[in-house]
Design a protein around this motif. Structure first.
Motif, short mmCIF file in Angstrom:
data_model
loop_
_atom_site.label_atom_id
_atom_site.label_comp_id
_atom_site.label_asym_id
_atom_site.label_seq_id
_atom_site.Cartn_x
_atom_site.Cartn_y
_atom_site.Cartn_z
N SER A 25 9.74 -32.24 23.54
CA SER A 25 9.85 -32.30 25.00
C SER A 25 11.20 -32.90 25.36
O SER A 25 11.67 -33.84 24.71
CB SER A 25 8.73 -33.14 25.61
N THR A 62 9.74 -17.12 30.51
CA THR A 62 9.74 -18.53 30.95
C THR A 62 11.09 -19.18 30.63
O THR A 62 11.69 -19.85 31.47
CB THR A 62 8.62 -19.31 30.26
N VAL A 66 13.98 -20.71 33.37
CA VAL A 66 14.11 -22.16 33.51
C VAL A 66 15.57 -22.53 33.74
O VAL A 66 16.48 -21.98 33.14
CB VAL A 66 13.53 -22.89 32.29
N SER A 70 16.00 -28.88 33.68
CA SER A 70 14.55 -28.87 33.82
C SER A 70 13.93 -29.53 32.59
O SER A 70 14.54 -29.58 31.52
CB SER A 70 14.04 -27.44 33.94
N ILE A 72 11.02 -29.47 29.82
CA ILE A 72 10.10 -28.51 29.20
C ILE A 72 9.49 -29.09 27.93
O ILE A 72 10.04 -30.03 27.34
CB ILE A 72 10.79 -27.17 28.87
N THR A 73 8.37 -28.52 27.54
CA THR A 73 7.76 -28.81 26.24
C THR A 73 7.75 -27.51 25.45
O THR A 73 7.29 -26.47 25.95
CB THR A 73 6.33 -29.35 26.40
N MET A 102 5.97 -22.43 25.42
CA MET A 102 6.85 -23.23 26.27
C MET A 102 6.14 -23.55 27.58
O MET A 102 5.59 -22.65 28.23
CB MET A 102 8.16 -22.48 26.55
N VAL A 104 6.82 -25.52 31.26
CA VAL A 104 7.77 -26.17 32.16
C VAL A 104 7.07 -27.35 32.82
O VAL A 104 6.18 -27.17 33.64
CB VAL A 104 8.31 -25.18 33.22
N GLN A 105 7.50 -28.54 32.45
CA GLN A 105 6.89 -29.75 33.02
C GLN A 105 7.44 -30.06 34.41
O GLN A 105 6.73 -30.60 35.26
CB GLN A 105 7.14 -30.94 32.09
N MET A 107 10.58 -28.23 37.01
CA MET A 107 11.73 -27.35 37.22
C MET A 107 12.78 -28.07 38.05
O MET A 107 12.50 -28.61 39.11
CB MET A 107 11.30 -26.07 37.93
#
Length: 601
Positions: A25, A62, A66, A70, A72-73, A102, A104-105, A107
């Motif tokens: 992450s 995804t 992104v 941003s 992301i994990t 993936m 997106v935690q 954006m």
């Protein structure tokens, strides 16, 4: 490490992890689209890992959508990079993560300032407004980590020397530390105010009176003063310490290994090799000698140039300008520049233009040759006068000698500026060194021309050299104090002193500075009262943490080593402070505003 968000940090994966499943992450630092492959540099606090996404992967859309920065994990398999694509600049550069999932935690919106570009020219005000983005930059991020490491090192070294860490009050009374205080209105006591401490001065002395012997803290200090490159407005931190039953030399012996050790520990920060650090004991330079020899009480000892007095060379000479200054009580200072005689005429013209830009008539000089000299004033310095000049400066053929002539208080300052300028132009500054020294024997008092009175020149709580007898028998302007500064590369790191622990000496010293006995008791009654019940001889100092880190990080501005600094106008642009208070809050604090009229620009 194993959690919902990561099994490894972005700085952890190595060739031995190849074939393993990993989850990372972090922030999207960069994206590179190579057609069938999309590469993402994923960053967290620990490092950067390259993530690769195949165009046929279900997560490709995804990844394509992104935006940079941003959060992301990414989950996938660790694979080895081809030999041709290994990145030796990254600790993780031999591997990459082949993404299979993936998330997106968070954006990121389009960035208001760049985060990862070379030669960033973003205006300072924008950087401070978006400091949370600015801190993501690798260099700044490393500076802040360095700051934490330096503080930990200072704390460890002090504890090893049997110092005990204390916390002193933040809400306290005002005291004359030489700067404006920040004040806090009291709700419970209308019309009365606390002050934020400019330093824990009185409290640390009271701790010595209490019998604690060796105190320190990483102390926050608050001063309402203008910003400079080496001074942040508002607040700063210092390694504040105090010791009982010590002389000046005892204080030096205690703190030199701490400061010298910290500079040695981090001497290689962001460099291929360590910078040289002064061995201790550090040089001791009397204040008067510092002004004469270096033109400042904050000398940069990396510069080998020295200033000498040559008034005798020009006294009664045909060079009426210098001779007249000497006759009127002024001085002539000389600065020898070894081998500078080989420089082209443009070198001397440039220095002359610089001097004029500083408000001076110019910078006179002589280039020494066999048996004579050349330059604008060479014809006035011949025979015995030339011999005296050579003897005073140590100048040899091929050297240049520069001159400054003025009233003493103006001459030493400009001679110091000229020393720095000439040293820089000739490339004489030893850039890969930390040169530390003590400035000692400060004057206890000075004459305040504006107020037309004698005042303290440094710390009012210092012990005068000679004690009460000196105060009673000497001209106050000749009395020296047990005060000292430590300087590194032209930056003052701290001030300190052996304290005045005797009430009768304190009354007398403050009386010379114009304070009545009643005023002294009203302003410093707490400490004065304590001294009447048995106070040990004591002293200490307070090296500035921000300045130490600034030097180690090789940063020209102190804001680059502070997490959330204010701007030059002492404003926090990110949190919008200072701000107006609602009327109800003002009433609660018993405050009525009387604002100045609007400025007419």
């Amino acid at each position: 490490m194993s959690s919902v968000y990561r099994t490894h940090t972005c700085g952890a994966l190595r060739p031995q992890n190849v074939g393993q499943e990993a989850r990372l992450s972090g922030w999207v630092q960069r994206k590179r689209d190579h057609g069938n492959l999309l590469f993402i540099d994923l960053r967290d606090h620990y490092g950067v890992t390259q993530v690769v996404v195949d165009a046929g992967s279900p997560v490709f859309k995804t990844a394509e959508a992104v935006r940079t920065e941003s959060v992301i994990t990414v989950t996938g398999k660790v694979v080895a990079r081809d030999a041709a694509t290994i990145n030796p600049r990254l600790a993780t550069g031999q591997v990459e993560l082949d993404a299979s999932d993936m998330v997106v935690q968070s954006m990121a919106e389009p960035l208001p300032i760049p985060v990862h570009i070379e030669n960033d020219t973003t205006p300072e005000e924008l950087r401070l407004k978006y400091r949370f983005l600015d801190l993501r930059k690798d260099k700044l991020h490393k500076n802040i980590v360095l700051r934490s490491q330096v503080i930990s090192s200072l704390r460890r070294r002090m504890i090893e020397q049997d110092f005990i860490e204390f916390q002193t009050p933040i809400l306290t009374a005002d005291s004359p530390e030489g700067a404006r205080s920040y004040v806090v209105p009291s709700r419970l006591h209308p019309g009365k105010f606390y002050a934020l401490p400019q330093a824990p001065q009185m409290f640390k002395q009271l701790l010595m009176v209490s019998g604690f012997d060796r105190y320190f803290q990483i102390a926050p200090c608050f001063r309402d003063e203008d910003a400079r490159a080496d001074r942040a407005p508002g607040e700063f931190y210092q390694l504040d310490f105090e010791m009982s039953f010590v002389t000046q030399e005892d204080v030096f012996a205690a703190i030199e290994p701490v400061l010298g050790g910290v500079f040695e520990e981090f001497a290689a920060f962001n460099r291929g090799s360590a910078r040289k650090v002064s061995a201790f004991p550090f040089p001791r330079i009397p204040f008067a000698e510092a002004l004469l020899t270096y033109g400042t009480d904050k000398p940069d000892l990396r510069n080998p140039l020295r200033i000498v007095d040559v008034g005798e060379v020009f006294a009664g000479s045909d060079f009426k300008v210098f001779a007249g200054i000497v006759a009127a009580g002024g001085v002539v200072r000389a600065l020898r520049a070894p081998k500078a005689g080989s420089q082209p005429r443009s070198f001397f013209d440039k220095l002359n233009t610089w001097a004029q830009s500083e408000g001076k008539p110019g910078l006179g000089y002589i280039v020494l040759e066999a048996g004579s000299g050349k330059g604008p004033i060479a014809k006035f310095v011949t025979g015995d006068r030339l011999a005296k000049l050579r003897a005073a400066t140590g100048a040899e053929d091929g050297d240049a000698v520069f001159f400054v002539a003025d009233k003493p208080e103006l001459a030493w300052k400009f001679a110091g500026q000229a020393r720095t300028k000439v040293g820089q132009e000739l490339g004489l500054i030893a850039e890969d060194e930390f040169r530390l020294c003590w400035i000692v024997d400060f004057p206890m008092f000075e004459y305040d021309e504006k107020a037309k009175k004698i005042d303290f020149s440094h710390n009012p709580f210092s012990m005068p050299q000679g004690g009460l007898e000196a105060l009673e028998t000497q001209d106050p302007l000749t009395i020296k104090a047990w005060q000292y500064d430590i300087v590194c590369n032209g930056i003052e790191l701290c001030s300190g002193a052996i304290r005045n622990h005797k009430p009768e000496i304190m009354y007398k010293a403050f009386g010379i500075a114009g304070y009545s006995r009643e005023e002294v008791e009203a302003r410093f009654g707490g400490m004065l009262n304590a001294f009447k019940f048995g106070a040990p001889p004591h002293g200490g100092a307070a090296p500035g943490v921000d300045r130490i880190v600034m030097l180690l990080a090789d940063e020209p501005n102190i804001r680059e080593v502070i997490c959330f600094p204010m701007n030059q106008q002492a404003m926090d642009l990110m949190m919008d402070a200072p701000a107006e208070l609602p009327l109800g809050k003002l009433r609660e604090l018993h405050i009525g505003l009387r604002l100045p009229p609007p400025r007419k620009d």
